[in-house]
Design an enzyme around this catalytic site. Structure first.
Site, mmCIF file in Angstrom:
data_model
loop_
_atom_site.group_PDB
_atom_site.id
_atom_site.type_symbol
_atom_site.label_atom_id
_atom_site.label_comp_id
_atom_site.label_asym_id
_atom_site.label_seq_id
_atom_site.Cartn_x
_atom_site.Cartn_y
_atom_site.Cartn_z
ATOM 1 N N LEU A 1 13.588 -38.996 3.948
ATOM 2 C CA LEU A 1 13.114 -37.753 4.556
ATOM 3 C C LEU A 1 11.630 -37.537 4.256
ATOM 4 O O LEU A 1 10.866 -37.096 5.130
ATOM 5 C CB LEU A 1 13.958 -36.578 4.037
ATOM 6 C CG LEU A 1 13.651 -35.199 4.609
ATOM 7 C CD1 LEU A 1 13.735 -35.187 6.126
ATOM 8 C CD2 LEU A 1 14.603 -34.149 4.031
ATOM 9 N N GLU B 1 0.850 -1.210 0.000
ATOM 10 C CA GLU B 1 0.000 0.000 0.000
ATOM 11 C C GLU B 1 0.883 1.257 0.000
ATOM 12 O O GLU B 1 0.621 2.219 -0.732
ATOM 13 C CB GLU B 1 -0.896 0.047 1.248
ATOM 14 C CG GLU B 1 -1.762 -1.170 1.471
ATOM 15 C CD GLU B 1 -1.092 -2.195 2.384
ATOM 16 O OE1 GLU B 1 0.082 -2.546 2.124
ATOM 17 O OE2 GLU B 1 -1.727 -2.642 3.349
ATOM 18 N N CYS C 1 -2.388 -2.667 7.350
ATOM 19 C CA CYS C 1 -1.955 -2.875 8.740
ATOM 20 C C CYS C 1 -2.245 -1.639 9.580
ATOM 21 O O CYS C 1 -2.448 -0.544 9.082
ATOM 22 C CB CYS C 1 -0.471 -3.231 8.786
ATOM 23 S SG CYS C 1 0.631 -1.855 8.425
ATOM 24 N N ASP D 1 23.136 -37.099 -5.375
ATOM 25 C CA ASP D 1 22.879 -36.262 -6.559
ATOM 26 C C ASP D 1 23.789 -35.033 -6.673
ATOM 27 O O ASP D 1 23.825 -34.400 -7.719
ATOM 28 C CB ASP D 1 21.424 -35.757 -6.562
ATOM 29 C CG ASP D 1 20.422 -36.889 -6.695
ATOM 30 O OD1 ASP D 1 20.866 -38.026 -6.936
ATOM 31 O OD2 ASP D 1 19.214 -36.639 -6.547
ATOM 32 N N LEU E 1 20.362 -27.108 -6.142
ATOM 33 C CA LEU E 1 19.046 -26.648 -5.683
ATOM 34 C C LEU E 1 18.770 -25.196 -6.061
ATOM 35 O O LEU E 1 17.899 -24.556 -5.494
ATOM 36 C CB LEU E 1 18.867 -26.856 -4.170
ATOM 37 C CG LEU E 1 19.069 -28.287 -3.668
ATOM 38 C CD1 LEU E 1 18.907 -28.356 -2.146
ATOM 39 C CD2 LEU E 1 18.070 -29.248 -4.322
ATOM 40 N N TRP F 1 17.284 -38.279 -16.360
ATOM 41 C CA TRP F 1 16.155 -37.604 -15.731
ATOM 42 C C TRP F 1 14.915 -38.462 -15.900
ATOM 43 O O TRP F 1 14.708 -39.023 -16.978
ATOM 44 C CB TRP F 1 15.927 -36.231 -16.379
ATOM 45 C CG TRP F 1 17.118 -35.324 -16.223
ATOM 46 C CD1 TRP F 1 18.020 -34.982 -17.170
ATOM 47 C CD2 TRP F 1 17.507 -34.627 -15.037
ATOM 48 N NE1 TRP F 1 18.959 -34.109 -16.667
ATOM 49 C CE2 TRP F 1 18.654 -33.886 -15.339
ATOM 50 C CE3 TRP F 1 17.002 -34.557 -13.731
ATOM 51 C CZ2 TRP F 1 19.310 -33.083 -14.404
ATOM 52 C CZ3 TRP F 1 17.653 -33.763 -12.811
ATOM 53 C CH2 TRP F 1 18.793 -33.040 -13.158
#
Ligand code: AOF
Ligand code: ZN
Length: 329
Positions: A266, A51, A74, A198, A202, A168
């Site tokens: 995981l 805003e 806010c 691997d 990332l 892949w």
């Protein structure tokens, strides 16, 4: 004036802030003139509130202007002064918002605006905007980040073949989508098994992408020469197998959302710990028969105890089927 169309535009804008605003929400805002013509638009990217950015852009607000914002303005002195006061001082006479502010310290903006004689409309496109801001909203309710688990797998649920090969399984178009999602993420979580097998970076390969934090969980040591130690993003190593240690660290890192790109160990642990809120499956229609499954033993021995997800959307991406699943509460 078509508030829904304008709110949809503000919602689209807000998405440009994904990955950049945690621990804060994503917010998009527009200022339109009397006839509904957009005179300024902007989004929160971790600095000024949306805003405040649009009001600053316009400078002198024309008579009859309306502020359209995805989140209730806010009402608190935080990192910045309250947007409610800024709006009152700017001369804006009408405010249209979508989602009410759930943050206890910041809420109350709509009432403050009304008390200053400003016309306020709330709840426009609430469902859509709540979905866009589900990471932040979830954190306020559940006191932990929102977990998305991304899996690229074969038709028979394998994420690597018997010889260990995994590059892949899915199409390049699918991997591009994942790269984009990384750029919109706050943190990427993997286990030491995936890190060692691997050697992933990332990173998001998008141009000028936001590079999310990286977190590797598990007891094995990752050599310094690995891509995760390339310095391209803040990277953390958590030598623990406890969910409470993970959630404590994520709390310290102030992330709203976590993208899990792990293997079965995981992933299974997170599902068992009941923190997986959303799953993105890229299903390649090929069969391996043997190889590593995307999930391990969940300790479930009867159909009545299975863990249910709901299909949120499905889409064909080149050779693959992308399915987004959400927890079935
Ligand atoms: C944002 N961006 O565009 C809007 C927010 O940490 P602070 O002081 O910046 O205050 C954050 C709170 O302000 C946030 O939790 C939300 O309640 C409200 N609105 N926050 O970061 C914005 N409009
Ligand atoms: Zn504000």
């Amino acid at each position: 004036m078509d508030y829904s169309a304008l709110m949809a535009q503000a919602d689209e804008l807000s998405l440009l802030g994904l990955g950049k605003t945690s621990p804060n929400p994503i917010v998009g805002a527009l200022i339109v003139d009397e006839s509904g013509y957009v005179i300024a638009q902007d989004f929160h990217d971790g600095g000024l509130h949306a805003e405040a950015k649009v009001i600053k852009k316009v400078g002198k607000i024309p008579k009859g202007a309306t502020l359209i914002t995805t989140l209730e303005p806010c009402n608190h002195h935080g990192k910045t002064p309250p947007c409610s006061e800024l709006i009152i001082d700017s001369g804006i006479r009408k405010v249209v918002y979508s989602v009410s502010d759930q943050n206890l310290v910041a809420k109350g903006g709509a009432d403050r605006l009304k008390s200053a004689g400003i016309e306020v409309v709330g709840g426009v496109l609430k469902e859509r905007v709540s979905h866009s801001n589900r990471f932040w909203l979830n954190k306020i309710v559940n006191h932990r980040p929102y977990f998305i688990w991304k899996i690229g797998m074969t038709l028979d649920g394998k994420i690597s073949a018997q010889d260990g090969s995994s590059k892949w399984i899915t199409s390049e178009a699918s991997r591009m989508q994942v790269s984009k999602l990384r750029g919109q993420s706050d943190l990427i979580l993997i286990g030491t098994g995936t890190a060692l097998a691997d050697n992933p970076s990332l990173n998001s390969k998008e141009e000028n992408a936001n590079q999310p934090k990286r977190l590797v969980m598990g007891n094995r040591v990752i050599p310094n020469t690995h891509n995760l130690n390339d310095g391209t993003a803040p990277t953390f190593f958590l030598q623990s197998h406890e969910i409470s240690d993970l959630l404590d660290l994520l709390e310290k890192l102030e992330v709203n959302q976590v993208l899990v790109e792990s293997g079965a160990t995981l992933g299974t642990f997170l599902v068992k710990s009941d923190v997986v809120d959303e799953i993105h499956i890229y299903l390649n229609p090929s069969l391996l028969g043997t190889g590593q499954s995307f999930i391990g033993d969940l300790g479930i021995n009867s159909l009545e105890n299975r863990i249910n997800f709901k299909i949120y959307s499905s889409e064909i991406v080149d050779t693959d089927l992308k399915i987004i699943l959400v927890k079935d509460q």
